[in-house]
Each structure stands twice: as structure tokens, then as C-alpha cells.
Write a protein that holds these residues in place. Structure first.
Motif, PDB file in Angstrom:
ATOM      1  N   ARG A 115       0.810  -1.226   0.000  1.00  0.00           N
ATOM      2  CA  ARG A 115       0.000   0.000   0.000  1.00  0.00           C
ATOM      3  C   ARG A 115       0.836   1.264   0.000  1.00  0.00           C
ATOM      4  NH1 ARG A 115      -5.421  -0.507  -0.128  1.00  0.00           N
ATOM      5  NH2 ARG A 115      -4.987   1.440  -1.206  1.00  0.00           N
ATOM      6  N   GLY A 116       2.132   1.123  -0.232  1.00  0.00           N
ATOM      7  CA  GLY A 116       2.982   2.306  -0.309  1.00  0.00           C
ATOM      8  C   GLY A 116       3.458   2.829   1.021  1.00  0.00           C
ATOM      9  N   TRP A 117       3.228   2.067   2.094  1.00  0.00           N
ATOM     10  CA  TRP A 117       3.737   2.425   3.413  1.00  0.00           C
ATOM     11  C   TRP A 117       5.137   1.843   3.584  1.00  0.00           C
ATOM     12  CZ3 TRP A 117      -0.331   1.771   7.880  1.00  0.00           C
ATOM     13  CH2 TRP A 117      -1.494   2.487   7.571  1.00  0.00           C
ATOM     14  N   PRO A 118       5.912   2.355   4.523  1.00  0.00           N
ATOM     15  CA  PRO A 118       7.158   1.655   4.891  1.00  0.00           C
ATOM     16  C   PRO A 118       6.828   0.273   5.442  1.00  0.00           C
ATOM     17  CG  PRO A 118       7.097   3.880   5.818  1.00  0.00           C
ATOM     18  CD  PRO A 118       5.729   3.591   5.287  1.00  0.00           C
ATOM     19  N   ARG A 119       7.755  -0.662   5.328  1.00  0.00           N
ATOM     20  CA  ARG A 119       7.498  -2.025   5.814  1.00  0.00           C
ATOM     21  C   ARG A 119       7.293  -2.065   7.333  1.00  0.00           C
ATOM     22  NH1 ARG A 119       8.181  -6.359   2.755  1.00  0.00           N
ATOM     23  NH2 ARG A 119       8.698  -7.631   4.583  1.00  0.00           N
ATOM     24  N   GLU A 120       8.080  -1.300   8.055  1.00  0.00           N
ATOM     25  CA  GLU A 120       7.919  -1.156   9.508  1.00  0.00           C
ATOM     26  C   GLU A 120       7.927  -2.499  10.243  1.00  0.00           C
ATOM     27  OE1 GLU A 120       5.725   2.944  10.279  1.00  0.00           O
ATOM     28  OE2 GLU A 120       4.319   1.455   9.513  1.00  0.00           O
ATOM     29  N   ASP A 121       8.856  -3.378   9.877  1.00  0.00           N
ATOM     30  CA  ASP A 121       8.949  -4.691  10.534  1.00  0.00           C
ATOM     31  C   ASP A 121       9.080  -4.561  12.052  1.00  0.00           C
ATOM     32  OD1 ASP A 121       9.868  -6.803   8.067  1.00  0.00           O
ATOM     33  OD2 ASP A 121      10.287  -4.683   7.745  1.00  0.00           O
ATOM     34  N   HIS A 122       9.888  -3.581  12.494  1.00  0.00           N
ATOM     35  CA  HIS A 122      10.139  -3.430  13.929  1.00  0.00           C
ATOM     36  C   HIS A 122       8.845  -3.098  14.668  1.00  0.00           C
ATOM     37  CE1 HIS A 122      12.637  -2.837  17.417  1.00  0.00           C
ATOM     38  NE2 HIS A 122      12.271  -1.573  17.564  1.00  0.00           N
ATOM     39  N   LYS A 123       8.061  -2.192  14.126  1.00  0.00           N
ATOM     40  CA  LYS A 123       6.798  -1.815  14.765  1.00  0.00           C
ATOM     41  C   LYS A 123       5.788  -2.962  14.707  1.00  0.00           C
ATOM     42  CE  LYS A 123       3.960   1.293  12.906  1.00  0.00           C
ATOM     43  NZ  LYS A 123       3.447   2.618  12.501  1.00  0.00           N
ATOM     44  N   TRP A 124       5.689  -3.636  13.571  1.00  0.00           N
ATOM     45  CA  TRP A 124       4.792  -4.779  13.468  1.00  0.00           C
ATOM     46  C   TRP A 124       5.130  -5.825  14.530  1.00  0.00           C
ATOM     47  CZ3 TRP A 124       0.254  -5.423  11.359  1.00  0.00           C
ATOM     48  CH2 TRP A 124      -0.123  -4.745  10.195  1.00  0.00           C
ATOM     49  N   GLY A 125       6.430  -6.043  14.748  1.00  0.00           N
ATOM     50  CA  GLY A 125       6.838  -7.028  15.750  1.00  0.00           C
ATOM     51  C   GLY A 125       6.307  -6.694  17.130  1.00  0.00           C
ATOM     52  N   LEU A 126       6.400  -5.419  17.519  1.00  0.00           N
ATOM     53  CA  LEU A 126       5.873  -4.994  18.819  1.00  0.00           C
ATOM     54  C   LEU A 126       4.367  -5.179  18.886  1.00  0.00           C
ATOM     55  CD1 LEU A 126       6.225  -3.469  21.586  1.00  0.00           C
ATOM     56  CD2 LEU A 126       5.708  -1.383  20.293  1.00  0.00           C
ATOM     57  N   LEU A 127       3.664  -4.747  17.862  1.00  0.00           N
ATOM     58  CA  LEU A 127       2.208  -4.779  17.889  1.00  0.00           C
ATOM     59  C   LEU A 127       1.666  -6.205  17.912  1.00  0.00           C
ATOM     60  CD1 LEU A 127       1.523  -1.922  15.316  1.00  0.00           C
ATOM     61  CD2 LEU A 127       1.237  -1.803  17.793  1.00  0.00           C
ATOM     62  N   LEU A 128       2.306  -7.106  17.182  1.00  0.00           N
ATOM     63  CA  LEU A 128       1.845  -8.492  17.177  1.00  0.00           C
ATOM     64  C   LEU A 128       2.177  -9.208  18.481  1.00  0.00           C
ATOM     65  CD1 LEU A 128       2.745  -9.540  13.517  1.00  0.00           C
ATOM     66  CD2 LEU A 128       0.450  -9.150  14.451  1.00  0.00           C
ATOM     67  N   ALA A 129       3.239  -8.743  19.170  1.00  0.00           N
ATOM     68  CA  ALA A 129       3.609  -9.353  20.444  1.00  0.00           C
ATOM     69  C   ALA A 129       2.775  -8.814  21.595  1.00  0.00           C
ATOM     70  CB  ALA A 129       5.091  -9.120  20.726  1.00  0.00           C
ATOM     71  N   ALA A 130       2.529  -7.507  21.605  1.00  0.00           N
ATOM     72  CA  ALA A 130       1.809  -6.876  22.713  1.00  0.00           C
ATOM     73  C   ALA A 130       0.308  -6.798  22.478  1.00  0.00           C
ATOM     74  CB  ALA A 130       2.355  -5.471  22.967  1.00  0.00           C
ATOM     75  N   GLY A 131      -0.109  -6.934  21.223  1.00  0.00           N
ATOM     76  CA  GLY A 131      -1.519  -6.840  20.888  1.00  0.00           C
ATOM     77  C   GLY A 131      -2.018  -8.092  20.207  1.00  0.00           C
ATOM     78  N   ASN A 132      -3.117  -7.959  19.502  1.00  0.00           N
ATOM     79  CA  ASN A 132      -3.735  -9.073  18.783  1.00  0.00           C
ATOM     80  C   ASN A 132      -4.002  -8.653  17.348  1.00  0.00           C
ATOM     81  OD1 ASN A 132      -5.109  -9.128  21.801  1.00  0.00           O
ATOM     82  ND2 ASN A 132      -4.425 -11.128  21.104  1.00  0.00           N
ATOM     83  N   GLY A 133      -3.435  -9.392  16.418  1.00  0.00           N
ATOM     84  CA  GLY A 133      -3.668  -9.106  15.015  1.00  0.00           C
ATOM     85  C   GLY A 133      -4.801  -9.952  14.452  1.00  0.00           C
ATOM     86  N   TYR A 134      -5.495  -9.388  13.481  1.00  0.00           N
ATOM     87  CA  TYR A 134      -6.571 -10.092  12.788  1.00  0.00           C
ATOM     88  C   TYR A 134      -6.368  -9.888  11.298  1.00  0.00           C
ATOM     89  CZ  TYR A 134      -8.558 -10.115  17.444  1.00  0.00           C
ATOM     90  OH  TYR A 134      -8.735 -10.310  18.791  1.00  0.00           O
ATOM     91  N   GLY A 135      -6.565 -10.948  10.534  1.00  0.00           N
ATOM     92  CA  GLY A 135      -6.306 -10.837   9.115  1.00  0.00           C
ATOM     93  C   GLY A 135      -7.175 -11.735   8.269  1.00  0.00           C
ATOM     94  N   ILE A 136      -7.155 -11.457   6.977  1.00  0.00           N
ATOM     95  CA  ILE A 136      -7.844 -12.257   5.965  1.00  0.00           C
ATOM     96  C   ILE A 136      -6.799 -12.711   4.957  1.00  0.00           C
ATOM     97  CG2 ILE A 136      -9.584 -12.240   4.136  1.00  0.00           C
ATOM     98  CD1 ILE A 136     -11.026  -9.993   5.676  1.00  0.00           C
ATOM     99  N   ASP A 137      -6.654 -14.004   4.793  1.00  0.00           N
ATOM    100  CA  ASP A 137      -5.682 -14.534   3.840  1.00  0.00           C
ATOM    101  C   ASP A 137      -6.134 -14.242   2.410  1.00  0.00           C
ATOM    102  OD1 ASP A 137      -3.754 -15.750   5.606  1.00  0.00           O
ATOM    103  OD2 ASP A 137      -5.281 -17.245   6.079  1.00  0.00           O
ATOM    104  N   ALA A 138      -5.174 -13.865   1.570  1.00  0.00           N
ATOM    105  CA  ALA A 138      -5.485 -13.566   0.176  1.00  0.00           C
ATOM    106  C   ALA A 138      -5.917 -14.827  -0.558  1.00  0.00           C
ATOM    107  CB  ALA A 138      -4.271 -12.950  -0.505  1.00  0.00           C
TER     108      ALA A 138
END
Length: 299
Positions: free
Chosen positions: A35-58
Motif C-alpha cells: 500500500r505504499g507504506w514503509p514495511r515497519e517490521d520493527h513496529k509490526w513485531g511490537l504490535l503483534l507481540a503486545a496486541g492481537n492481530g486479525y487478518g484475511i488470507d489472500a
């Protein structure tokens, strides 16, 4: 006829929603990049560890079609005082097909039914969130750029690196200012951030703290909790002195004096986001001492 490969359902909105795990980090970062955003792997790592992710597989088998992260706050995770929704993304090839609405409706009305909610919305996402019952209750301005220190060194507020012994005091101050407990996020700061600093008054009482964490080619300042503008400036100045990267932060627009100072020091305005809430008239806590979030994705 024999079919091979994934089968696309009649409607994309019939695709199942699943919980994400830390193993989905690469797919989440790929979705950001799509979507044209930075990858932000470091931030994603924190959010998935401290929070709860929800997704839809392509349905084409290429990673995620949509994703978001929920961060719960309060003493009881099963019934949080507040939950923040962030990183709401839909892959470009599935955009404008109802996946974002389906994912948000599931999270808001099924997963978090009755829980006070908050999120930061771009102008593009704001209409959807309004349809889902969110109201705009604040604004944040994103600023970014190289920091030019003041010739006289800035304020004389004492600032020093945080130690392990400071963590309990930081959590107490943060809970008071943020309005609810977020120990699970604050306890991760020493490992997540490159620097965590505290500010004290003449008696040694804690009057502020701030963290500096890496995000692609920048360093983000957040959280930034401070008693007053002078304390906030002292923390920013001390953090800026530890990096050669451009700084980025998101400041509540009511803190006009700090924003003007940051711009005078070289940071430039990039965007404004609406702070939105649902089932609550505004964010809890003391906004006068809450200057910047850890990340807008976590409220």
C-alpha cells in the motif's frame, strides 16, 4: 475438470477472518509495502507481540488480503478499559471491495463488543470509521525532519537515561497520564527502543519520560509524557542528541507551543490524523501531560 491452486469464494467478504501470530510479521510488512507504506517490521513485531492481530488470507495465496492490530489496555485483558485499533490495511488488488469494512466490523462489533475504542484515522479512512460509529475527538500532527539543537542547549530540566529501577515509576506515571494500565507495552520499551529517558524535578520526583525507537530511516519519539512544555523539550533535545537520523513524532495539536518549537528546530509538518473514539467521549487520562503516543497504531 481438475482445478489447481486456491479457490476464490463467490464474494471476497465471505473470506474467513483469523487471528494473526508473530509468524505473520513478514506478510504484514509485505501488506504495508503493497500500500505504499514503509514495511515497519520493527513496529509490526511490537504490535503483534503486545496486541492481537486479525487478518484475511489472500485468495490468490499471496500473503494477506487485509489486516489490523488491536491493543488492549487495562487490568483485565478479557474486558479492557480501552482498545486501540491500528494498521488497518487492505492489499491494493483487493481495495474497495468491502474487505476493510468486513474486518473492522468484525473487530469492533464481535471481538470488542461494548469496549471503548480509539484509533487514528487518515482522511481516506475517516468516512468508514464514522459509519462504524466513531467520532472525531482530537487531532494529531505528524512532524518529521533533522533536529537542530538550540544554541544555548535548551532547558535546564534534568534528564537522564532510564534504568531498570525506574520501570515501576514509569508505569505508575504512565497509568496516571494515559488513564489506564498499559504495563504490557511499557515493559517492552527497553528492548524495543534505542533510548528511554526520564526527567525529574529538583526533589527527584519523576515528571516525564520518553522513548526513541527506530523506524526505517527515521527515529520516532514516543511515548512522550511530560509535566509541561519545558520538560517535553528537554526530553526531545536529549533524545535527538543520541541519533543522526531524522526525527518523527505525532503531537496532539493542542500542544501548540511544542509544535511551534519542533518546527523552529527543523521538523516539518507531514500530515494530520483524526483521533477517533467509539463508546467513549474522548481519550481517558490527562492530555496536558500526554504529548505523543508510542505509535498512532496503538493509541
Amino acid at each position: 475438470m481438475i482445478h489447481s491452486g486456491p479457490v476464490t469464494p463467490r464474494l471476497l467478504t465471505d473470506l474467513p477472518i483469523r487471528a494473526l501470530t508473530p509468524d505473520d510479521l513478514r506478510h504484514c510488512a509485505d501488506l504495508s509495502e503493497d500500500r505504499g507504506w514503509p514495511r515497519e517490521d520493527h513496529k509490526w513485531g511490537l504490535l503483534l507481540a503486545a496486541g492481537n492481530g486479525y487478518g484475511i488470507d489472500a485468495p490468490d495465496g499471496r500473503g494477506l488480503a487485509a489486516a489490523c492490530v488491536v491493543t488492549r489496555y487495562g487490568d483485565t485483558p478479557a474486558k479492557p478499559d480501552l482498545a486501540a485499533i491500528g494498521m488497518v490495511l487492505v492489499a491494493d488488488r483487493y481495495a474497495r471491495k468491502g474487505l476493510g469494512r468486513r474486518l473492522m466490523a468484525h473487530v469492533c462489533d464481535d471481538v470488542l463488543a461494548g469496549v471503548p475504542l480509539t484509533l487514528h484515522a487518515t482522511p481516506y479512512g475517516r468516512p468508514l470509521y464514522e459509519e462504524l460509529g466513531f467520532d472525531t475527538t482530537g487531532r494529531a500532527e505528524m512532524v518529521r525532519g533533522p533536529f537542530r539543537p538550540e544554541a544555548d542547549g535548551g532547558t535546564a530540566v534534568p534528564v537522564r537515561p532510564a534504568t531498570a529501577e525506574d520501570l515501576a515509576r514509569i508505569v505508575r506515571l504512565d497509568t496516571e497520564v494515559f488513564g489506564t494500565d498499559r504495563t504490557h507495552m511499557i515493559a517492552r520499551l527497553p528492548a524495543f527502543a534505542d533510548k528511554v529517558l526520564v526527567a525529574e524535578d529538583g526533589s527527584g520526583a519523576l515528571i516525564g519520560y520518553a522513548a526513541l525507537w527506530p523506524n526505517m530511516d527515521t527515529h520516532v519519539i514516543g511515548p512522550l509524557i511530560a509535566r509541561d512544555t519545558a520538560t517535553a523539550r528537554a526530553l526531545v533535545t536529549a533524545l535527538a542528541a543520541t541519533t543522526e537520523r531524522p526525527l518523527r513524532t505525532d503531537v496532539d495539536v493542542r500542544h501548540e507551543e511544542l509544535l511551534a518549537w519542533l518546527k523552529a528546530r527543523g521538523l516539518q509538518s507531514l500530515a494530520f490524523n483524526a483521533v477517533m473514539t467509539r463508546s467513549i467521549p474522548g481519550l481517558p487520562g490527562d492530555w496536558t501531560r500526554r504529548w505523543a503516543p508510542l505509535t498512532v497504531a496503538a493509541g
